[in-house]
Design a protein around this motif. Structure first.
Motif, short mmCIF file in Angstrom:
data_model
loop_
_atom_site.label_atom_id
_atom_site.label_comp_id
_atom_site.label_asym_id
_atom_site.label_seq_id
_atom_site.Cartn_x
_atom_site.Cartn_y
_atom_site.Cartn_z
N ILE A 241 0.82 -1.13 -0.03
CA ILE A 241 -0.21 0.13 0.01
C ILE A 241 0.93 1.04 -0.01
CG2 ILE A 241 -1.94 1.51 1.45
CD1 ILE A 241 -2.89 -1.12 2.40
N GLN A 242 0.68 2.12 -0.98
CA GLN A 242 1.42 3.40 -1.02
C GLN A 242 0.38 4.55 -0.68
OE1 GLN A 242 4.41 3.25 -3.67
NE2 GLN A 242 5.33 5.33 -2.78
N VAL A 243 0.50 5.34 0.52
CA VAL A 243 -0.28 6.31 0.73
C VAL A 243 0.18 7.75 0.06
CG1 VAL A 243 -1.28 7.56 2.76
CG2 VAL A 243 -0.96 4.93 2.91
N VAL A 244 -0.63 8.33 -0.29
CA VAL A 244 -0.18 9.46 -1.11
C VAL A 244 -1.12 10.93 -0.52
CG1 VAL A 244 0.01 11.22 -3.02
CG2 VAL A 244 0.14 8.52 -3.24
N PRO A 245 -0.42 11.48 0.60
CA PRO A 245 -1.32 12.57 1.16
C PRO A 245 -1.30 13.72 0.12
CG PRO A 245 1.05 11.92 2.56
CD PRO A 245 0.95 11.50 0.88
N ILE A 246 -2.93 14.06 0.04
CA ILE A 246 -3.26 14.92 -0.77
C ILE A 246 -3.47 16.48 -0.13
CG2 ILE A 246 -5.00 15.64 -2.74
CD1 ILE A 246 -3.49 13.31 -3.55
N GLU B 215 3.51 2.24 2.79
CA GLU B 215 4.93 3.25 2.60
C GLU B 215 4.00 4.63 2.08
OE1 GLU B 215 7.59 2.39 -0.50
OE2 GLU B 215 8.01 0.44 0.73
N ALA B 216 4.61 5.74 2.41
CA ALA B 216 4.01 7.03 2.26
C ALA B 216 5.00 8.00 1.08
CB ALA B 216 3.46 7.69 3.47
N THR B 217 4.11 8.31 0.31
CA THR B 217 4.98 9.28 -0.41
C THR B 217 5.07 10.78 0.12
OG1 THR B 217 3.37 10.40 -1.77
CG2 THR B 217 4.14 8.32 -2.61
N ALA B 218 5.76 11.76 -0.22
CA ALA B 218 5.59 13.13 0.31
C ALA B 218 4.29 13.73 -0.19
CB ALA B 218 6.81 13.83 -0.61
N ALA B 219 4.08 14.40 0.54
CA ALA B 219 2.64 14.94 0.32
C ALA B 219 2.85 15.72 -1.16
CB ALA B 219 2.16 16.08 1.36
N VAL B 220 1.56 15.61 -2.07
CA VAL B 220 1.74 16.41 -3.17
C VAL B 220 2.33 17.79 -3.19
CG1 VAL B 220 -0.08 14.93 -4.06
CG2 VAL B 220 -0.64 17.18 -3.34
N GLY B 221 2.03 18.59 -2.21
CA GLY B 221 2.25 19.99 -1.89
C GLY B 221 3.75 20.19 -2.07
N GLN B 222 4.83 18.86 -1.92
CA GLN B 222 6.12 18.99 -1.91
C GLN B 222 6.75 18.83 -3.47
OE1 GLN B 222 7.86 19.64 1.19
NE2 GLN B 222 5.83 19.97 1.98
N TRP B 223 5.85 18.61 -4.29
CA TRP B 223 6.45 17.95 -5.73
C TRP B 223 6.30 19.30 -6.50
CZ3 TRP B 223 2.33 13.55 -6.41
CH2 TRP B 223 2.63 12.69 -5.23
N ASP B 224 7.50 19.80 -6.81
CA ASP B 224 7.45 20.87 -7.80
C ASP B 224 6.79 20.92 -8.96
OD1 ASP B 224 9.48 22.53 -6.46
OD2 ASP B 224 11.28 21.56 -7.42
N ALA B 225 6.58 19.60 -9.62
CA ALA B 225 5.70 19.76 -10.81
C ALA B 225 4.22 20.23 -10.64
CB ALA B 225 5.87 18.09 -11.44
#
Lengths: 126, 126
Positions: A68-73, A102-112
């Motif tokens: 499971i990959q958790v993506v914080p929006i 696992e968790a990704t960084a929050a989408v607000g951390q992504w430059d794109a």
């Protein structure tokens, strides 16, 4: 994420009282479901909306999901991501030791993401 | 937005107790300042952080700004955008009848933003 085993992505948002608030997250869910047909894509919320993240993960564990990959929006990294989220993640890992969560960084951390927002703003003001 | 007169864009976010929460919005401010050198780009917040949107607009009016575009940096359209934001906008327009104050849709309403998020997620899980 491993290349074998049953996988899932959980789009984890804050939640709100108004059901319409979750519409953009459902749109993201649709885009990802089309692009990743072998991955289960679900929504979960911190508060004010159901299902919660722990309930979602519990159901996935019951259903045989292995990764499971958790993506914080979330746009910003404040108390919810610094304090609430790590506790939830730790509790889920403890409850499901056989599950890879696992968790990704929050989408607000992504430059794109910010580049895309900036591009849209520039188009709208010119 | 008109092609003449002093212009500004206000990036309007929710706000949070943790100062770090606003970092991504400051990043967006930097990107836009570089791309739109003739436009003043400022941040403003609904709650928990300063400055407020009305205070920001008051200062811009004093400084001779003629056109203000407010960009709500919100993912979902819930009570804040449906109830709080229209009231704030109406009050600002009433207070500053000589000022052109418009708002874009919230960034969470823009397909390009969710496409960018989806692209990043797909890259991260593969």
């Amino acid at each position: 994420m491993s290349s074998t085993g049953k996988k899932a992505i959980v789009l984890f948002g804050h939640g709100a009282r108004d059901p319409q608030w979750a519409e953009p997250m459902k749109r993201l869910q649709s885009i990802l479901t089309a692009q990743l047909p072998d991955v289960q894509i679900e929504l979960a919320f911190l508060e004010l909306m159901a299902p919660s993240l722990p309930d979602t993960v519990d159901c996935m564990a019951l259903g045989g999901t292995e990764y499971i990959q958790v993506v914080p929006i979330f746009f910003g990294k404040g108390g919810h991501l610094k304090n609430d989220f790590p506790v939830i993640m730790a509790e889920m890992k403890q409850k499901h030791p056989g599950l890879s969560i696992e968790a990704t960084a929050a989408v607000g951390q992504w430059d794109a993401v910010w580049q895309a927002i900036a591009t849209e703003i520039v188009q709208q003001v010119q």
